[in-house]
Enzyme design. Structure first.
Site, short mmCIF file in Angstrom:
data_model
loop_
_atom_site.label_atom_id
_atom_site.label_comp_id
_atom_site.label_asym_id
_atom_site.label_seq_id
_atom_site.Cartn_x
_atom_site.Cartn_y
_atom_site.Cartn_z
N GLY A 15 4.34 0.87 -2.41
CA GLY A 15 4.42 1.49 -3.37
C GLY A 15 3.18 1.19 -4.76
N ASP A 16 2.94 1.89 -5.72
CA ASP A 16 2.40 1.69 -6.25
C ASP A 16 1.77 0.93 -6.96
OD1 ASP A 16 0.53 2.47 -8.70
OD2 ASP A 16 1.83 4.19 -9.02
N PHE A 17 0.82 -0.09 -6.89
CA PHE A 17 0.04 -1.00 -7.56
C PHE A 17 -0.20 -1.26 -9.61
CE2 PHE A 17 -3.67 -0.30 -4.38
CZ PHE A 17 -4.38 0.40 -5.73
N HIS A 70 -13.26 -2.67 -7.15
CA HIS A 70 -14.16 -1.89 -7.08
C HIS A 70 -13.78 0.17 -6.87
CE1 HIS A 70 -15.69 -1.15 -2.56
NE2 HIS A 70 -14.36 -0.57 -2.79
N ASP A 108 0.95 -1.28 0.02
CA ASP A 108 0.16 0.12 -0.02
C ASP A 108 0.60 1.04 0.22
OD1 ASP A 108 -2.83 1.54 0.45
OD2 ASP A 108 -3.28 0.15 1.34
#
Length: 342
Positions: A226-228, A246, A200
Protein backbone atom coordinates in the site's frame (compact mmCIF):
# COMPACT_ATOMS: atom_id res chain seq x y z
CA UNK A 1 50.59 32.42 1.17
CA UNK A 2 47.88 29.80 1.96
CA UNK A 3 48.63 27.21 4.59
CA UNK A 4 49.74 24.01 2.76
CA UNK A 5 47.59 21.93 5.15
CA UNK A 6 44.52 23.97 4.17
CA UNK A 7 45.29 23.32 0.51
CA UNK A 8 45.64 19.57 1.19
CA UNK A 9 42.32 19.59 3.07
CA UNK A 10 40.45 21.23 0.19
CA UNK A 11 42.07 18.96 -2.40
CA UNK A 12 41.18 15.84 -0.38
CA UNK A 13 37.63 17.12 -0.12
CA UNK A 14 37.05 17.73 -3.83
CA UNK A 15 38.63 14.39 -4.66
CA UNK A 16 35.64 12.74 -3.01
CA UNK A 17 34.04 11.95 -6.38
CA UNK A 18 37.10 10.13 -7.79
CA UNK A 19 37.47 8.30 -4.48
CA UNK A 20 33.87 7.09 -4.56
CA UNK A 21 34.15 5.89 -8.15
CA UNK A 22 37.39 4.08 -7.37
CA UNK A 23 35.45 2.05 -4.81
CA UNK A 24 32.58 1.66 -7.28
CA UNK A 25 34.90 0.22 -9.92
CA UNK A 26 36.39 -2.21 -7.41
CA UNK A 27 32.92 -3.45 -6.47
CA UNK A 28 31.63 -3.75 -10.04
CA UNK A 29 34.73 -5.59 -11.19
CA UNK A 30 34.91 -7.84 -8.12
CA UNK A 31 38.51 -6.98 -7.24
CA UNK A 32 38.30 -8.04 -3.59
CA UNK A 33 36.59 -11.31 -4.47
CA UNK A 34 39.41 -12.16 -6.90
CA UNK A 35 42.19 -11.40 -4.42
CA UNK A 36 40.42 -13.45 -1.78
CA UNK A 37 42.10 -14.29 1.54
CA UNK A 38 45.60 -14.32 0.10
CA UNK A 39 47.39 -11.97 -2.24
CA UNK A 40 47.61 -11.48 -5.99
CA UNK A 41 49.64 -9.46 -8.45
CA UNK A 42 48.04 -6.95 -10.77
CA UNK A 43 48.71 -9.33 -13.67
CA UNK A 44 46.89 -12.15 -11.87
CA UNK A 45 43.93 -9.92 -11.00
CA UNK A 46 43.75 -8.67 -14.59
CA UNK A 47 43.86 -12.22 -15.95
CA UNK A 48 41.00 -13.28 -13.66
CA UNK A 49 38.88 -10.23 -14.46
CA UNK A 50 39.73 -9.95 -18.15
CA UNK A 51 40.88 -6.36 -17.65
CA UNK A 52 43.80 -4.32 -19.01
CA UNK A 53 46.92 -5.21 -16.96
CA UNK A 54 48.32 -1.68 -16.78
CA UNK A 55 44.99 -0.07 -15.90
CA UNK A 56 44.33 -2.81 -13.33
CA UNK A 57 47.66 -2.02 -11.63
CA UNK A 58 46.68 1.64 -11.45
CA UNK A 59 43.35 0.78 -9.84
CA UNK A 60 45.00 -1.52 -7.30
CA UNK A 61 47.53 1.16 -6.40
CA UNK A 62 44.75 3.67 -5.85
CA UNK A 63 42.88 1.21 -3.64
CA UNK A 64 46.09 0.64 -1.68
CA UNK A 65 46.52 4.41 -1.28
CA UNK A 66 43.01 4.44 0.19
CA UNK A 67 44.05 1.69 2.65
CA UNK A 68 41.57 -0.77 1.13
CA UNK A 69 44.39 -2.91 -0.25
CA UNK A 70 47.97 -3.28 0.88
CA UNK A 71 50.96 -3.70 -1.43
CA UNK A 72 53.40 -6.38 -0.30
CA UNK A 73 57.17 -6.28 -0.59
CA UNK A 74 56.89 -8.58 -3.61
CA UNK A 75 54.59 -6.13 -5.43
CA UNK A 76 51.43 -8.18 -4.93
CA UNK A 77 48.29 -6.89 -3.24
CA UNK A 78 46.20 -8.16 -0.35
CA UNK A 79 42.92 -6.92 1.13
CA UNK A 80 42.84 -4.91 4.35
CA UNK A 81 40.10 -5.34 6.95
CA UNK A 82 38.42 -2.20 5.61
CA UNK A 83 38.76 -3.41 2.03
CA UNK A 84 37.10 -6.71 2.90
CA UNK A 85 33.83 -4.77 3.33
CA UNK A 86 33.77 -4.38 -0.47
CA UNK A 87 33.32 -8.16 -0.79
CA UNK A 88 29.67 -8.62 -1.75
CA UNK A 89 29.30 -11.99 -0.01
CA UNK A 90 30.68 -11.17 3.42
CA UNK A 91 28.72 -10.28 6.57
CA UNK A 92 28.73 -6.53 7.07
CA UNK A 93 29.51 -5.86 3.42
CA UNK A 94 28.85 -2.36 2.08
CA UNK A 95 29.27 -3.39 -1.57
CA UNK A 96 25.62 -2.76 -2.48
CA UNK A 97 25.70 0.66 -0.82
CA UNK A 98 28.86 1.55 -2.76
CA UNK A 99 27.23 0.34 -5.97
CA UNK A 100 24.13 2.46 -5.34
CA UNK A 101 25.99 5.64 -4.41
CA UNK A 102 28.28 5.44 -7.42
CA UNK A 103 25.47 4.70 -9.90
CA UNK A 104 24.44 7.45 -12.31
CA UNK A 105 20.88 7.26 -10.99
CA UNK A 106 22.14 8.52 -7.63
CA UNK A 107 25.16 10.55 -8.74
CA UNK A 108 23.67 12.57 -11.58
CA UNK A 109 21.46 14.73 -9.38
CA UNK A 110 24.47 16.00 -7.45
CA UNK A 111 25.31 18.08 -10.53
CA UNK A 112 22.21 20.09 -9.64
CA UNK A 113 23.12 20.70 -5.99
CA UNK A 114 23.51 24.46 -6.48
CA UNK A 115 20.05 24.62 -8.08
CA UNK A 116 18.57 22.55 -5.22
CA UNK A 117 20.09 24.98 -2.72
CA UNK A 118 18.52 27.87 -4.65
CA UNK A 119 15.07 26.29 -4.80
CA UNK A 120 14.94 23.86 -1.86
CA UNK A 121 13.66 21.21 -4.29
CA UNK A 122 15.12 17.88 -5.45
CA UNK A 123 17.25 18.00 -8.58
CA UNK A 124 16.43 14.41 -9.59
CA UNK A 125 13.27 15.25 -11.63
CA UNK A 126 15.26 17.78 -13.67
CA UNK A 127 17.54 15.00 -14.90
CA UNK A 128 15.19 12.02 -15.06
CA UNK A 129 11.76 13.61 -15.62
CA UNK A 130 10.16 12.06 -12.53
CA UNK A 131 10.76 11.60 -8.82
CA UNK A 132 13.35 9.12 -7.54
CA UNK A 133 10.78 6.55 -6.39
CA UNK A 134 8.68 6.93 -9.54
CA UNK A 135 11.85 6.22 -11.51
CA UNK A 136 12.49 3.06 -9.49
CA UNK A 137 8.97 1.82 -10.19
CA UNK A 138 9.73 1.97 -13.92
CA UNK A 139 13.29 0.60 -13.75
CA UNK A 140 13.39 -2.77 -11.95
CA UNK A 141 17.18 -3.07 -12.22
CA UNK A 142 17.74 0.23 -10.41
CA UNK A 143 15.06 -0.70 -7.90
CA UNK A 144 16.86 -3.99 -7.20
CA UNK A 145 20.13 -2.11 -6.58
CA UNK A 146 18.35 0.32 -4.26
CA UNK A 147 16.61 -2.44 -2.32
CA UNK A 148 19.86 -4.41 -2.00
CA UNK A 149 21.62 -1.35 -0.58
CA UNK A 150 18.79 -0.68 1.88
CA UNK A 151 18.82 -4.32 2.98
CA UNK A 152 22.59 -4.24 3.42
CA UNK A 153 22.27 -1.16 5.58
CA UNK A 154 19.57 -2.86 7.68
CA UNK A 155 21.47 -6.02 8.63
CA UNK A 156 23.44 -4.38 11.42
CA UNK A 157 20.35 -2.60 12.73
CA UNK A 158 18.50 -5.94 12.77
CA UNK A 159 21.17 -7.34 15.08
CA UNK A 160 21.44 -4.30 17.35
CA UNK A 161 17.81 -3.23 17.78
CA UNK A 162 16.58 -6.22 19.84
CA UNK A 163 19.40 -5.60 22.34
CA UNK A 164 18.57 -1.94 22.88
CA UNK A 165 14.77 -1.74 22.86
CA UNK A 166 12.20 -3.74 24.79
CA UNK A 167 10.08 -5.36 22.11
CA UNK A 168 8.78 -7.84 24.69
CA UNK A 169 6.12 -5.27 25.68
CA UNK A 170 4.35 -5.63 22.33
CA UNK A 171 2.33 -8.22 20.46
CA UNK A 172 2.21 -6.75 16.91
CA UNK A 173 4.76 -4.48 15.27
CA UNK A 174 3.84 -2.71 12.03
CA UNK A 175 7.00 -1.94 10.06
CA UNK A 176 6.04 1.04 7.89
CA UNK A 177 8.20 1.26 4.76
CA UNK A 178 10.08 -1.84 5.89
CA UNK A 179 11.43 -2.87 2.47
CA UNK A 180 12.43 -6.51 2.26
CA UNK A 181 11.76 -7.05 5.97
CA UNK A 182 15.38 -7.53 7.09
CA UNK A 183 14.86 -5.57 10.31
CA UNK A 184 11.40 -6.99 11.00
CA UNK A 185 12.69 -10.54 10.55
CA UNK A 186 15.39 -9.86 13.14
CA UNK A 187 12.82 -8.56 15.61
CA UNK A 188 10.52 -11.56 15.13
CA UNK A 189 13.39 -14.01 15.45
CA UNK A 190 14.42 -12.46 18.79
CA UNK A 191 10.88 -12.04 20.15
CA UNK A 192 8.80 -15.25 19.80
CA UNK A 193 5.64 -13.53 21.10
CA UNK A 194 5.74 -10.87 18.39
CA UNK A 195 3.80 -10.78 15.14
CA UNK A 196 4.86 -8.49 12.29
CA UNK A 197 3.09 -6.56 9.56
CA UNK A 198 5.27 -5.19 6.78
CA UNK A 199 3.98 -2.14 4.90
CA UNK A 200 5.60 -1.24 1.58
CA UNK A 201 5.01 -1.20 -2.15
CA UNK A 202 4.93 -4.52 -4.02
CA UNK A 203 8.32 -3.66 -5.48
CA UNK A 204 9.84 -2.63 -2.15
CA UNK A 205 8.65 -5.79 -0.38
CA UNK A 206 9.34 -8.18 -3.27
CA UNK A 207 11.82 -10.29 -1.28
CA UNK A 208 10.12 -10.03 2.11
CA UNK A 209 8.47 -13.45 2.08
CA UNK A 210 11.81 -15.12 1.31
CA UNK A 211 13.60 -13.10 4.00
CA UNK A 212 10.98 -14.21 6.54
CA UNK A 213 11.22 -17.82 5.41
CA UNK A 214 15.00 -17.82 5.79
CA UNK A 215 14.62 -16.37 9.29
CA UNK A 216 12.05 -19.05 10.17
CA UNK A 217 9.36 -16.51 11.11
CA UNK A 218 7.07 -16.64 8.07
CA UNK A 219 4.17 -17.92 10.20
CA UNK A 220 4.18 -14.66 12.24
CA UNK A 221 4.46 -12.28 9.30
CA UNK A 222 1.94 -10.50 7.08
CA UNK A 223 2.71 -8.26 4.09
CA UNK A 224 0.50 -5.25 3.47
CA UNK A 225 1.02 -3.62 0.10
CA UNK A 226 0.00 0.00 0.00
CA UNK A 227 0.76 3.70 0.12
CA UNK A 228 1.63 5.10 3.55
CA UNK A 229 0.61 8.55 2.32
CA UNK A 230 -2.95 7.23 2.09
CA UNK A 231 -3.26 4.92 5.11
CA UNK A 232 -1.48 2.50 7.43
CA UNK A 233 -2.96 -0.81 8.69
CA UNK A 234 -4.59 -0.82 12.11
CA UNK A 235 -3.98 -3.44 14.74
CA UNK A 236 -0.41 -2.82 15.84
CA UNK A 237 0.65 -1.78 19.30
CA UNK A 238 4.04 -0.69 17.94
CA UNK A 239 4.54 1.23 14.69
CA UNK A 240 8.13 1.40 13.47
CA UNK A 241 9.64 3.60 10.76
CA UNK A 242 13.29 2.91 10.03
CA UNK A 243 15.08 5.30 7.66
CA UNK A 244 11.76 6.37 6.12
CA UNK A 245 11.08 9.96 7.15
CA UNK A 246 14.39 11.35 5.86
CA UNK A 247 13.27 10.55 2.30
CA UNK A 248 10.47 13.13 2.59
CA UNK A 249 9.99 16.82 3.33
CA UNK A 250 8.30 17.95 6.53
CA UNK A 251 4.80 18.13 5.07
CA UNK A 252 5.07 14.61 3.65
CA UNK A 253 6.63 13.26 6.85
CA UNK A 254 3.78 14.70 8.92
CA UNK A 255 1.26 13.06 6.57
CA UNK A 256 2.92 9.66 7.13
CA UNK A 257 2.99 10.17 10.89
CA UNK A 258 -0.65 11.31 11.00
CA UNK A 259 -1.67 8.14 9.17
CA UNK A 260 0.23 6.12 11.76
CA UNK A 261 -1.51 8.09 14.52
CA UNK A 262 -4.94 7.33 13.00
CA UNK A 263 -4.17 3.60 12.86
CA UNK A 264 -2.71 3.42 16.36
CA UNK A 265 -4.56 2.53 19.55
CA UNK A 266 -4.37 4.99 22.43
CA UNK A 267 -1.86 2.79 24.25
CA UNK A 268 0.32 2.24 21.16
CA UNK A 269 3.87 3.44 20.59
CA UNK A 270 5.71 5.02 17.68
CA UNK A 271 9.36 4.05 17.13
CA UNK A 272 11.41 6.00 14.59
CA UNK A 273 14.89 4.65 13.84
CA UNK A 274 16.87 7.28 12.02
CA UNK A 275 19.95 9.50 11.94
CA UNK A 276 19.77 12.59 14.11
CA UNK A 277 21.91 15.62 13.33
CA UNK A 278 23.66 17.27 16.28
CA UNK A 279 22.18 20.61 17.31
CA UNK A 280 25.53 22.18 16.38
CA UNK A 281 27.66 21.01 13.47
CA UNK A 282 30.14 18.32 14.44
CA UNK A 283 32.84 17.85 11.75
CA UNK A 284 33.30 14.26 12.94
CA UNK A 285 29.79 13.54 11.65
CA UNK A 286 30.38 14.90 8.14
CA UNK A 287 28.72 11.85 6.59
CA UNK A 288 25.41 12.86 8.16
CA UNK A 289 25.58 16.29 6.53
CA UNK A 290 26.49 14.82 3.16
CA UNK A 291 23.57 12.39 3.55
CA UNK A 292 21.39 15.43 4.24
CA UNK A 293 22.43 16.94 0.90
CA UNK A 294 21.86 13.59 -0.81
CA UNK A 295 18.31 13.60 0.54
CA UNK A 296 17.91 17.11 -0.88
CA UNK A 297 19.12 16.46 -4.43
CA UNK A 298 17.64 12.98 -4.89
CA UNK A 299 14.47 12.93 -2.80
CA UNK A 300 13.66 16.41 -1.57
CA UNK A 301 13.93 15.01 1.95
CA UNK A 302 16.30 15.83 4.80
CA UNK A 303 18.14 14.59 7.86
CA UNK A 304 16.80 16.16 11.06
CA UNK A 305 17.87 17.34 14.49
CA UNK A 306 16.24 16.17 17.73
CA UNK A 307 14.21 19.38 17.79
CA UNK A 308 13.04 18.76 14.21
CA UNK A 309 11.72 15.33 15.25
CA UNK A 310 9.98 16.86 18.24
CA UNK A 311 8.15 19.33 15.98
CA UNK A 312 7.17 16.58 13.50
CA UNK A 313 5.81 14.32 16.24
CA UNK A 314 3.82 17.05 17.96
CA UNK A 315 2.31 18.30 14.69
CA UNK A 316 1.26 14.74 13.84
CA UNK A 317 -0.50 14.15 17.16
CA UNK A 318 2.22 12.49 19.23
CA UNK A 319 3.87 13.35 22.51
CA UNK A 320 7.33 14.90 22.57
CA UNK A 321 9.67 12.01 21.73
CA UNK A 322 12.47 10.54 23.79
CA UNK A 323 15.75 9.85 22.00
CA UNK A 324 18.41 7.24 22.65
CA UNK A 325 21.47 6.67 20.48
CA UNK A 326 22.29 3.23 19.10
CA UNK A 327 25.87 1.89 18.84
CA UNK A 328 25.78 2.12 15.05
CA UNK A 329 27.65 4.31 12.56
CA UNK A 330 25.90 7.47 11.44
CA UNK A 331 24.34 8.88 14.65
CA UNK A 332 21.38 6.45 14.54
CA UNK A 333 18.81 7.01 17.29
CA UNK A 334 15.72 5.35 18.69
CA UNK A 335 13.01 8.03 18.73
CA UNK A 336 9.97 6.92 20.73
CA UNK A 337 6.64 8.72 21.18
CA UNK A 338 3.08 7.90 22.14
CA UNK A 339 -0.28 9.33 21.05
CA UNK A 340 -0.89 12.78 22.49
CA UNK A 341 -4.06 13.30 24.50
CA UNK A 342 -6.84 14.80 22.39
Amino acid sequence: MPDPEDIKHVVRSFFGVPTAHTLGAAVRLGVVEVIGEGEATAAEVAASLGTHPGATLRLLRALAALSLLEETDSGAFRTTSAGSLLHSGRPGSVASVVRLFTDSVTVRSWEGLADSVRTGEAAFPDYFGKSFFEYLQEHPESAADFNAAMSEGSHMAAQVLPQHYDFGRFTTVVDVGGGDGTVLAGLLRNNPQLRGVLVDTDQGAARAAEVMRQAGVEDRFTASSGDFFASVPEGGDLYMLKAVLHDWNDEQAITILRNVRKAMAEDGKLLIVESVLPARVDPKQRGAYLSDLNMLVNHGGLERTADDFRVLCEKAGFTAPTLRQLPLPGEIFLIEAGPAAV
